[in-house]
Design an enzyme around this catalytic site. Structure first.
Site, PDB file in Angstrom:
ATOM      1  N   ARG A 131       0.860  -1.177   0.000  1.00 18.73           N
ATOM      2  CA  ARG A 131       0.000   0.000   0.000  1.00 18.73           C
ATOM      3  C   ARG A 131       0.898   1.229   0.000  1.00 18.73           C
ATOM      4  NH1 ARG A 131       2.436   1.968   3.763  1.00 18.73           N
ATOM      5  NH2 ARG A 131       0.860   3.579   3.772  1.00 18.73           N
ATOM      6  N   GLY A 132       0.255   2.419  -0.123  1.00 24.48           N
ATOM      7  CA  GLY A 132       1.025   3.645  -0.279  1.00 24.48           C
ATOM      8  C   GLY A 132       1.141   3.945  -1.772  1.00 24.48           C
ATOM      9  N   ALA A 133       0.824   5.186  -2.146  1.00 26.69           N
ATOM     10  CA  ALA A 133       0.646   5.508  -3.563  1.00 26.69           C
ATOM     11  C   ALA A 133       1.852   5.130  -4.450  1.00 26.69           C
ATOM     12  CB  ALA A 133       0.284   6.985  -3.701  1.00 26.69           C
ATOM     13  N   ASP A 151      -2.117  10.888  -2.065  1.00 25.01           N
ATOM     14  CA  ASP A 151      -2.438   9.864  -3.072  1.00 25.01           C
ATOM     15  C   ASP A 151      -2.768  10.474  -4.420  1.00 25.01           C
ATOM     16  OD1 ASP A 151      -2.769   8.269  -0.515  1.00 25.01           O
ATOM     17  OD2 ASP A 151      -3.023   6.760  -2.086  1.00 25.01           O
ATOM     18  N   ASN A 177      -5.489  12.390   0.726  1.00 27.09           N
ATOM     19  CA  ASN A 177      -4.588  11.532   1.515  1.00 27.09           C
ATOM     20  C   ASN A 177      -5.441  10.756   2.509  1.00 27.09           C
ATOM     21  OD1 ASN A 177      -1.891  10.627   2.183  1.00 27.09           O
ATOM     22  ND2 ASN A 177      -2.106  11.745   4.098  1.00 27.09           N
TER      23      ASN A 177
HETATM   24  O1  MRU Z   1      -4.501   3.114   2.185  1.00 27.58           O
HETATM   25  P1  MRU Z   1      -3.027   3.359   2.066  1.00 27.58           P
HETATM   26  O2  MRU Z   1      -2.234   2.786   3.193  1.00 27.58           O
HETATM   27  O3  MRU Z   1      -2.505   2.953   0.704  1.00 27.58           O
HETATM   28  O4  MRU Z   1      -2.883   4.925   2.167  1.00 27.58           O
HETATM   29  C1  MRU Z   1      -1.605   5.504   2.102  1.00 27.58           C
HETATM   30  C2  MRU Z   1      -1.600   6.972   2.285  1.00 27.58           C
HETATM   31  O5  MRU Z   1      -2.611   7.597   2.484  1.00 27.58           O
HETATM   32  C3  MRU Z   1      -0.272   7.646   2.135  1.00 27.58           C
HETATM   33  O6  MRU Z   1      -0.205   8.788   2.931  1.00 27.58           O
HETATM   34  C4  MRU Z   1      -0.068   8.068   0.671  1.00 27.58           C
HETATM   35  O7  MRU Z   1      -0.289   6.969  -0.188  1.00 27.58           O
HETATM   36  C5  MRU Z   1       1.275   8.616   0.428  1.00 27.58           C
HETATM   37  S1  MRU Z   1       2.523   7.360   0.466  1.00 27.58           S
HETATM   38  C6  MRU Z   1       4.006   8.073   0.133  1.00 27.58           C
END
Ligand code: MRU
Length: 357
Positions: A55-57, A249, A259
């Site tokens: 996970r994480g963009a 995101d 986000n």
């Molecule tokens: O649902 P997730 O864990 O994928 O959400 C992640 C976030 O909201 C992060 O802050 C975002 O993706 C930035 S990661 C560098």
């Protein structure tokens, strides 16, 4: 098994790729277990994104590119592009359906599609898979360098004094190819000796802050305290926060930023208490096709993520639930957007457009 906090493998990147085989650290199990899973089929890669193994963009974008390399490797190397290309199109569509908000996913898919548009019909799959994986590896490497530049730019912009910083969710090494965006800024500040303490929102319901950000900070001996999400406003009222930095995101052309759910309420509270609120994100997180944040698709996830904690119901079993995974912070509440090309300030609609020109 308890993770060794100096698990360098996990800290460098949440993914590894070689010759059609993708390995992802299962982020659902961290920090109590560091289990690496192996992927050799596109469908399981897509499910890993949906189910939050990764996970994480930026990490989602890199995984999608590697997923297309995995799929190309699964084809007969002596077959040709014309017989494989319908399957490639299906693979792109499958990955595009995994999570809707992180635009980095679509950025990565578009990059691979652009490469594929140059393939001749008779190109051997042996060559196709090499070209796709070379691009995926370059995207992954590029993201790591980008994160380091974000860290440097952010630290140079806000540094000069010892800071008490608050962050939300996990925008760290685990959410990217390594190093992180918001956590990249925190890492760079720490390298300069300018972090007094990092307050980490636990980040309900997935607890990315409590589980992942705390894990990363602990592994590098960066001082931190985990707080309940609902404690953040009180900390600001007590004048214990100098700045907030979060990831994103998707950022619209006017600077509105999506986000993790809870980010917007932090920004409102920051404005009320006069605390600087920064978003750290690579250019691949900007969606210049969207005029404003109201156009950003916000993922809604299953209600059980709210109902259950550690496998036990915290609500009546049939409780009605609303579970948006993200919210959108208006540009007016953002002090600056930290990118690999520098820190953007207001008016964002102008500074963002000139960055992309
Ligand atoms: O649902 P997730 O864990 O994928 O959400 C992640 C976030 O909201 C992060 O802050 C975002 O993706 C930035 S990661 C560098």
């Amino acid at each position: 098994m308890l993770v060794h906090y100096r698990d360098e493998e996990a800290m460098r990147s949440p993914m590894q790729y070689e010759g059609g085989v993708l390995r992802l650290i299962d982020q659902r199990l961290l920090p109590s277990e560091a289990r690496w899973l192996t992927f050799t089929e596109l469908e399981t890669v897509a499910q890993a994104i949906e189910n939050m193994i990764v996970r994480g963009a930026p990490a989602i974008g890199c995984t999608a590119a590697f997923g297309l390399a995995v799929d190309a490797w699964a084809a007969d190397p002596r077959s040709t592009w014309d017989s494989y290309s319908p399957r490639f199109e299906q693979a792109v569509l499958r990955l595009a359906r995994t999570r809707p908000t992180a635009v980095n996913l679509f950025f990565a898919l578009d990059r691979v599609k652009a490469l594929a548009s140059g393939f001749s019909q008779g190109l051997l799959m042996e060559q196709v898979r090499t070209e796709i994986e070379t691009l995926a590896i370059a995207l992954h490497k590029g993201d790591l360098e980008t994160c380091k530049a974000i860290g440097r730019n952010g630290a140079a912009h806000v540094g000069g004094r010892s800071l008490r910083v608050l962050t939300h969710c996990n925008a760290g090494a685990l959410a990217t190819a390594g190093y992180g965006t918001a956590l990249g800024v925190i890492r760079a500040l720490h390298e300069r000796g300018q972090i007094e303490i990092v307050y980490v929102d636990e980040t309900r319901p997935w607890l990315q802050g409590a589980r992942l950000t705390a894990f990363e900070l602990a592994s590098e001996n960066i001082p931190y305290k985990v707080i309940a999400d609902s404690a953040a406003a009180y900390l600001m009222q007590l004048s214990k926060i100098d700045m907030i930095v979060v990831g994103a995101d998707r950022i619209a052309a006017n600077g509105d930023a999506a986000n993790k759910i809870g980010t917007y309420s932090l920004a409102v509270n920051a404005a009320h208490h006069g605390v600087d609120f920064y978003v750290a994100a690579p250019l691949s997180t900007f969606d210049m096709m969207l005029e404003g944040g109201h156009m950003i698709p916000v993922e809604e996830r299953h209600g059980d993520e709210i109902r259950l904690t550690a496998g036990r119901y915290m609500t009546p079993r049939e409780a009605a639930v609303w579970n948006p995974s993200f919210d959108v912070t208006p540009a007016s509440l953002i002090s600056g957007i930290i990118t690999e090309r520098g820190v953007l300030t207001k008016p964002f609609d102008r500074t963002i457009v000139s960055l992309f020109q």
